[in-house]
Design a protein around this motif. Sequence first.
Motif, PDB file in Angstrom:
ATOM      1  N   PRO A 137       0.552  -1.177  -0.091  1.00 51.70           N
ATOM      2  CA  PRO A 137       0.247  -0.155  -0.350  1.00 51.70           C
ATOM      3  C   PRO A 137       1.095   0.983  -0.206  1.00 51.70           C
ATOM      4  O   PRO A 137       1.804   1.653   0.793  1.00 51.70           O
ATOM      5  N   ASP A 138       0.415   1.786  -0.600  1.00 54.62           N
ATOM      6  CA  ASP A 138       1.313   3.326  -0.703  1.00 54.62           C
ATOM      7  C   ASP A 138       1.259   3.910   1.042  1.00 54.62           C
ATOM      8  O   ASP A 138       0.314   3.628   1.844  1.00 54.62           O
ATOM      9  N   GLY A 139       2.751   4.723   1.282  1.00 53.97           N
ATOM     10  CA  GLY A 139       2.985   5.193   2.641  1.00 53.97           C
ATOM     11  C   GLY A 139       3.215   3.410   3.995  1.00 53.97           C
ATOM     12  O   GLY A 139       3.270   3.951   4.674  1.00 53.97           O
ATOM     13  N   ALA A 140       3.393   2.621   3.324  1.00 50.30           N
ATOM     14  CA  ALA A 140       4.075   1.866   4.047  1.00 50.30           C
ATOM     15  C   ALA A 140       4.969   1.915   4.451  1.00 50.30           C
ATOM     16  O   ALA A 140       5.553   2.779   4.047  1.00 50.30           O
ATOM     17  N   VAL A 141       5.283   0.936   5.930  1.00 54.63           N
ATOM     18  CA  VAL A 141       6.298   1.208   6.773  1.00 54.63           C
ATOM     19  C   VAL A 141       7.514  -0.042   6.649  1.00 54.63           C
ATOM     20  O   VAL A 141       7.018  -0.806   6.590  1.00 54.63           O
ATOM     21  N   VAL A 142       8.387  -0.118   6.715  1.00 55.26           N
ATOM     22  CA  VAL A 142       9.418  -1.255   6.100  1.00 55.26           C
ATOM     23  C   VAL A 142      10.442  -1.677   7.202  1.00 55.26           C
ATOM     24  O   VAL A 142      10.999  -0.306   7.231  1.00 55.26           O
ATOM     25  N   ALA A 143      10.984  -2.644   7.783  1.00 56.84           N
ATOM     26  CA  ALA A 143      11.943  -2.502   9.106  1.00 56.84           C
ATOM     27  C   ALA A 143      13.300  -3.734   7.855  1.00 56.84           C
ATOM     28  O   ALA A 143      11.732  -4.646   7.684  1.00 56.84           O
ATOM     29  N   ASN A 144      13.783  -3.824   8.346  1.00 61.38           N
ATOM     30  CA  ASN A 144      14.665  -4.889   8.177  1.00 61.38           C
ATOM     31  C   ASN A 144      15.674  -5.409   9.171  1.00 61.38           C
ATOM     32  O   ASN A 144      16.750  -4.816   9.522  1.00 61.38           O
ATOM     33  N   THR A 145      15.563  -6.285  10.076  1.00 63.56           N
ATOM     34  CA  THR A 145      16.604  -7.038  10.987  1.00 63.56           C
ATOM     35  C   THR A 145      17.075  -8.352  10.900  1.00 63.56           C
ATOM     36  O   THR A 145      17.904  -8.964  11.539  1.00 63.56           O
ATOM     37  N   ALA A 146      16.849  -8.653   9.430  1.00 64.27           N
ATOM     38  CA  ALA A 146      17.321 -10.021   8.715  1.00 64.27           C
ATOM     39  C   ALA A 146      18.852 -10.069   8.437  1.00 64.27           C
ATOM     40  O   ALA A 146      19.749 -10.286   9.253  1.00 64.27           O
ATOM     41  N   ARG A 147      18.854  -9.964   7.018  1.00 59.01           N
ATOM     42  CA  ARG A 147      20.977  -9.160   6.529  1.00 59.01           C
ATOM     43  C   ARG A 147      20.010  -8.267   5.537  1.00 59.01           C
ATOM     44  O   ARG A 147      19.079  -8.518   4.592  1.00 59.01           O
ATOM     45  N   GLY A 148      21.364  -7.323   6.043  1.00 54.35           N
ATOM     46  CA  GLY A 148      21.293  -6.257   4.314  1.00 54.35           C
ATOM     47  C   GLY A 148      20.999  -6.949   2.898  1.00 54.35           C
ATOM     48  O   GLY A 148      19.455  -6.840   2.133  1.00 54.35           O
ATOM     49  N   PRO A 149      21.749  -8.258   2.328  1.00 52.31           N
ATOM     50  CA  PRO A 149      21.101  -8.080   1.243  1.00 52.31           C
ATOM     51  C   PRO A 149      19.631  -9.248   0.843  1.00 52.31           C
ATOM     52  O   PRO A 149      18.964  -9.169  -0.492  1.00 52.31           O
ATOM     53  N   VAL A 150      18.961  -8.879   1.980  1.00 52.98           N
ATOM     54  CA  VAL A 150      17.179  -9.641   1.824  1.00 52.98           C
ATOM     55  C   VAL A 150      16.940  -8.365   1.250  1.00 52.98           C
ATOM     56  O   VAL A 150      15.925  -8.565   0.073  1.00 52.98           O
ATOM     57  N   LEU A 151      16.917  -7.092   0.765  1.00 51.31           N
ATOM     58  CA  LEU A 151      16.572  -6.455   0.027  1.00 51.31           C
ATOM     59  C   LEU A 151      17.372  -5.716  -1.126  1.00 51.31           C
ATOM     60  O   LEU A 151      18.493  -5.430  -0.877  1.00 51.31           O
ATOM     61  N   VAL A 152      17.084  -4.703  -1.442  1.00 48.34           N
ATOM     62  CA  VAL A 152      17.522  -4.356  -3.175  1.00 48.34           C
ATOM     63  C   VAL A 152      17.266  -2.752  -2.204  1.00 48.34           C
ATOM     64  O   VAL A 152      16.499  -2.067  -2.477  1.00 48.34           O
ATOM     65  N   ASP A 153      18.836  -2.059  -2.216  1.00 44.68           N
ATOM     66  CA  ASP A 153      18.921  -0.612  -1.423  1.00 44.68           C
ATOM     67  C   ASP A 153      18.207   0.391  -2.979  1.00 44.68           C
ATOM     68  O   ASP A 153      17.852   1.219  -2.414  1.00 44.68           O
ATOM     69  N   ASP A 154      18.787   0.136  -3.646  1.00 43.43           N
ATOM     70  CA  ASP A 154      18.215   0.810  -4.506  1.00 43.43           C
ATOM     71  C   ASP A 154      16.665   1.018  -4.248  1.00 43.43           C
ATOM     72  O   ASP A 154      15.441   2.405  -4.548  1.00 43.43           O
ATOM     73  N   ALA A 155      16.023   0.147  -5.577  1.00 37.73           N
ATOM     74  CA  ALA A 155      14.632  -0.409  -4.800  1.00 37.73           C
ATOM     75  C   ALA A 155      13.473   0.737  -3.483  1.00 37.73           C
ATOM     76  O   ALA A 155      12.822   1.732  -3.836  1.00 37.73           O
ATOM     77  N   LEU A 156      14.281   0.187  -2.394  1.00 38.17           N
ATOM     78  CA  LEU A 156      14.177   0.857  -1.096  1.00 38.17           C
ATOM     79  C   LEU A 156      14.436   2.336  -0.841  1.00 38.17           C
ATOM     80  O   LEU A 156      13.267   3.227  -1.187  1.00 38.17           O
ATOM     81  N   ILE A 157      15.207   2.606  -1.386  1.00 38.81           N
ATOM     82  CA  ILE A 157      15.680   4.059  -1.432  1.00 38.81           C
ATOM     83  C   ILE A 157      14.750   5.166  -2.516  1.00 38.81           C
ATOM     84  O   ILE A 157      14.120   6.171  -2.203  1.00 38.81           O
ATOM     85  N   ASP A 158      14.879   4.028  -3.598  1.00 35.50           N
ATOM     86  CA  ASP A 158      13.977   5.031  -4.621  1.00 35.50           C
ATOM     87  C   ASP A 158      12.151   5.002  -3.923  1.00 35.50           C
ATOM     88  O   ASP A 158      11.713   6.105  -3.587  1.00 35.50           O
ATOM     89  N   ALA A 159      11.705   3.959  -3.229  1.00 34.76           N
ATOM     90  CA  ALA A 159      10.679   4.433  -2.760  1.00 34.76           C
ATOM     91  C   ALA A 159      10.222   5.142  -1.860  1.00 34.76           C
ATOM     92  O   ALA A 159       9.444   5.827  -1.637  1.00 34.76           O
ATOM     93  N   LEU A 160      11.802   5.462  -0.673  1.00 38.57           N
ATOM     94  CA  LEU A 160      11.428   6.199   0.220  1.00 38.57           C
ATOM     95  C   LEU A 160      11.239   7.974  -0.467  1.00 38.57           C
ATOM     96  O   LEU A 160      10.400   8.915   0.082  1.00 38.57           O
ATOM     97  N   LYS A 161      12.053   8.201  -1.183  1.00 40.96           N
ATOM     98  CA  LYS A 161      12.502   9.259  -1.806  1.00 40.96           C
ATOM     99  C   LYS A 161      10.876   9.829  -2.790  1.00 40.96           C
ATOM    100  O   LYS A 161      10.543  11.161  -2.750  1.00 40.96           O
ATOM    101  N   SER A 162      10.243   8.794  -3.268  1.00 40.53           N
ATOM    102  CA  SER A 162       8.496   8.789  -3.746  1.00 40.53           C
ATOM    103  C   SER A 162       7.748   9.260  -2.868  1.00 40.53           C
ATOM    104  O   SER A 162       6.583   9.309  -3.083  1.00 40.53           O
ATOM    105  N   GLY A 163       8.077   8.823  -2.001  1.00 44.93           N
ATOM    106  CA  GLY A 163       7.266   8.326  -0.705  1.00 44.93           C
ATOM    107  C   GLY A 163       6.059   6.840  -0.546  1.00 44.93           C
ATOM    108  O   GLY A 163       4.799   6.861  -0.184  1.00 44.93           O
ATOM    109  N   LYS A 164       6.355   6.009  -1.541  1.00 52.19           N
ATOM    110  CA  LYS A 164       5.821   5.286  -2.414  1.00 52.19           C
ATOM    111  C   LYS A 164       5.544   4.320  -0.081  1.00 52.19           C
ATOM    112  O   LYS A 164       4.653   3.157  -0.200  1.00 52.19           O
ATOM    113  N   VAL A 165       7.056   4.146  -0.423  1.00 50.45           N
ATOM    114  CA  VAL A 165       7.203   3.845   1.595  1.00 50.45           C
ATOM    115  C   VAL A 165       6.893   5.058   2.357  1.00 50.45           C
ATOM    116  O   VAL A 165       8.158   6.184   2.180  1.00 50.45           O
TER     117      VAL A 165
END
Length: 321
Positions: free
Chosen positions: A230-258
């Motif tokens: 959903p637009d405006g979701a909150v994401v937390a990662n306490t697993a391992r860094g490579p579980v997520l794609v930094d480029d994708a999350l950063i873009d979503a944080l900048k756009s407000g999607k996350v």
Amino acid sequence: MTDRPKVLATRLMPEAVETRFHSEFAAISNPDDRPLDSDAVVAGATGCRGIICSPTEKMDADTIARLPESVEILATFSVGCDHIDLNAAKARGLIVTNTPDVLTDATADTTILCLLGAARMAQDSERILRQGKWGRWAPRDMLGVHMSGKRLGIVGMGRIGQAVARRAQGFGMTVLYHNRRPLNAPDDQGATFYADAADMLPHCDFLALTCPLTPETHHWLNAERIALLPDGAVVANTARGPVLVDDALIDALKSGKVFAAGLDVFTGEPKLDPRYLDLPNVFLLPHIGSATVETRNDMGFRCLDNLAAHFSGRPLPSRVV
């Protein structure tokens, strides 16, 4: 000391653990507590029957191949073993142990901290105070979002995921989870199972990544899956860094999607993508998931228990290989 197995510890462990380590083994410590490279590990293990390693030492195939023949067991000061080439260890006949169970609560607490810190813009709010920029109170300043009553999706419903689910219930959250297989009650904590993450993600106001790093979970949270949130979701990662794609999350944080993210782990840590440092909607922690006195002591004692069991011919408490 001559009848005590010689063991190398690559990092300095908590005081209580070091005391027991030196009382039970011919212990070689690392008083400078500096991460050891492959050459230093190989040299330090001369004459050793065991090594207590940590995620800061990459026990890859080359390092394992060069270890002295005397080494019989690697006891890692961690639950995760992604820093160890398990296939190489198995081929060489090395035993590998880890420290499960003992850090469940500490890491689950940190996951809630990341979710809540991100949702309430804690890091940016603290920055405003520390920089002396809090000059007024205004109804529209520093607005976060509620956790209470929201929907939390958990990716990886192991011990830590289950502990996060229990804590989320205290916030009145509806808990959903994606796992390799559904859990039976009461392990499922009353949460709803989704075999296909694509069906779960559109219902996740909050998303917690608590899964192990495997080939299947590497870069699991990518642009395609973020788009399903959903637009405006909150994401937390306490697993391992490579579980997520930094480029994708950063873009979503900048756009407000996350709306915001809480991160305790990073690809390439202790380095991290510097773009996170400039984002006001990211709550950052330096991989402190297990960093309590109680947990780190228990982790060290589990390493020593595994070593003692091996050298005395008893079953190992937590054998991986």
